[in-house]
Design an enzyme around this catalytic site. Structure first.
Site, PDB file in Angstrom:
ATOM      1  N   HIS A 262       0.772  -1.250  -0.019  1.00  0.00           N
ATOM      2  CA  HIS A 262      -0.020   0.382  -0.080  1.00  0.00           C
ATOM      3  C   HIS A 262       1.169   1.023  -0.165  1.00  0.00           C
ATOM      4  CE1 HIS A 262      -3.566   2.315   1.269  1.00  0.00           C
ATOM      5  NE2 HIS A 262      -2.686   3.153   1.358  1.00  0.00           N
ATOM      6  N   GLU A 263       1.775   0.918   0.882  1.00  0.00           N
ATOM      7  CA  GLU A 263       2.766   2.364   0.609  1.00  0.00           C
ATOM      8  C   GLU A 263       3.481   2.844  -0.210  1.00  0.00           C
ATOM      9  OE1 GLU A 263       2.075   4.444   2.902  1.00  0.00           O
ATOM     10  OE2 GLU A 263       0.327   3.623   4.182  1.00  0.00           O
TER      11      GLU A 263
ATOM     12  N   HIS B 281       1.786   4.189  -2.437  1.00  0.00           N
ATOM     13  CA  HIS B 281       2.034   6.158  -3.113  1.00  0.00           C
ATOM     14  C   HIS B 281       3.478   6.293  -3.158  1.00  0.00           C
ATOM     15  CE1 HIS B 281      -1.950   6.196  -0.987  1.00  0.00           C
ATOM     16  NE2 HIS B 281      -1.939   5.502   0.364  1.00  0.00           N
TER      17      HIS B 281
END
Length: 443
Positions: free
Chosen positions: A24-25, A28
């Site tokens: 998920h990170e 980003h």
């Protein structure tokens, strides 16, 4: 051994959760760096740092509590008025004094603190490597990158599950025969019950049903629908036995079947019954089956999330009263870990346990995907909403030939963000307590 298997299942879920957060990170991080944003930290977890290493300008690390993660991007919000004044004074006279905290109470102080923390990531008013200066579409890409990574990971997991392993399906191969015609489809046989039609017709375990009453069947559900819908009279079954086709005649008996409707009411109807139990096998699905399963799961999770406060309230009531919880209700990571432990400790083949774990982890990633799209700060969907609002303001100004608007100062939404965070912590606490003291069980 069962306790050890349970612990292994919990540990695997913790590792799977950590991988999901890391991806998920990363969703980003990659576009942020691609667009030139300065990223100070990439962290998995919260709390004390267990390990970290600086590579270039970014510190990569793992923290003690694997319940989330974050990346620290420079200039998530535009500089505060104080920072602009300080920059202007510094450029004019070479000195400036730092402003004190804003008055106005608790929330005003929170806004000021958020602005101060954001200002510390800025390298002057002409710093171009900051998030808030990105075009709207790039900011949306950065913020959607995290949830999309969870969705893609879920597709991979579901693809391994349904295409690589397969979906447990009741096939047309006969596994066993009933000895009698029970009063209902869920009843046990008694000495007074008549012999089951399938056994009387000469059907044997291992037979593969090819057609029922002249209609070809591909799975047991199709055969069952024809048999249960029969209105009396004999049916012709074509079966394959030892490589040869045989035609048998069976006369279905009548028994009762109960159906639970969506509103909770139960209806009873008479159905045809012959007494056949199917062989359950893993049937591999087409390559697009994983994507299809992920999309279907998104709809199911969205149906729960839009009524999340009500579901959590009901879970809390069940916790206090001791009533059995809704098995389709929300879970915390503690509940997901318990279910993973139950799957690992189940008395079933290893392949079944692997499939169960993959399904749980894939569903967890779908939940992360949908949850983070909620348009409220501090969730990713909230940052997307802020960026889109700024884009709308810019389009509006351009249409009416007005000066370009200033960047949206999302720090003004800190009080709302605080309320959302408190609500999320409260709901999370209720679910964790429920998963400890009134857990949902698979078995």
């Amino acid at each position: 051994m069962e306790a050890l298997a349970f612990v292994i299942g919990v540990v695997l879920m913790i590792v799977g959760l950590a991988v999901s957060i890391a991806l998920h990170e990363l969703g980003h991080l990659w576009p942020a760096k691609k667009f030139g944003v300065r990223v100070g930290q990439y962290m998995i977890g919260f709390g004390p740092t267990l390990w970290s290493r600086r590579i270039g300008e970014t510190e990569y690390g793992v923290k003690a509590i694997p319940l989330g993660g974050y990346i620290s991007m420079a200039g998530m919000y535009p500089p505060s008025p104080e920072e602009r004044e300080r920059a202007a004074a510094a450029s004019g006279s070479g000195s400036a004094s730092r402003s004190g905290r804003a008055g106005g109470g608790f929330f005003a102080t929170m806004v000021q603190d958020a602005r101060a923390a954001n200002d510390e990531t800025l390298h002057g008013d002409d710093d171009e490597r900051v998030f808030y200066r990105l075009p709207v579409f790039k900011r949306v890409i950065v913020m959607l990158g995290g949830p999309i990574m969870n969705f893609l990971f879920a597709i991979v997991l579901f693809s391994i599950l349904v295409t690589g392993i397969g979906v447990q399906t009741a096939t047309t191969t006969v596994a066993s025969l009933s000895e009698c015609v029970p009063a209902t489809t869920t009843s046990e046989c008694t000495e007074a019950d008549p012999e089951a039609p399938a056994a009387a017709a000469g059907i044997e375990p291992g037979d593969t049903i090819l057609s029922v009453d002249g209609q070809p069947v591909d799975d047991f559900a199709e055969a069952t629908a024809i048999i249960q819908g029969s209105s009396g009279g004999p049916l012709t079954l074509v079966v394959e036995r030892d490589g040869t086709e045989q035609t048998l005649t069976v006369e279905p008996a009548t028994t009762e079947a109960s159906t639970t409707e969506a509103d909770g009411t139960t209806t009873t109807r008479e159905v045809g019954f012959v007494g056949i139990s199917p062989t359950v096998e893993y049937v591999r699905q087409p390559i697009w089956g994983g994507t299809q399963a992920a999309v279907e799961q998104v709809g199911a999770v969205a149906g729960i999330l839009w009524q999340l406060p009500v579901k959590v309230w009901e879970t809390g009531v069940d916790l206090v009263t001791g009533q059995e919880r809704d098995p389709n209700g929300p879970l915390s990571v503690v509940g997901a870990g318990r279910l993973s432990g139950e799957v690992a400790a189940a008395d079933s083949p290893v392949l079944n346990r692997v499939a169960g774990f993959l399904g749980l982890l894939a569903s967890l990633n779908i939940a992360l995907f949908v949850f983070n799209l909620i348009p409220l700060l501090p969730l990713d969907g909230g940052h997307v909403a802020v960026a889109l609002w700024e884009g709308i303001k810019r389009v509006w100004a351009k249409l009416f030939r007005r000066p370009p608007p200033k960047p949206v100062d999302a720090t003004k939404l800190v009080p709302l963000t605080f309320v959302v965070v408190v609500a999320l912590i409260g709901m999370g606490a209720v679910l964790i307590l429920a998963d400890i003291f009134n857990p949902v069980s698979l078995f």
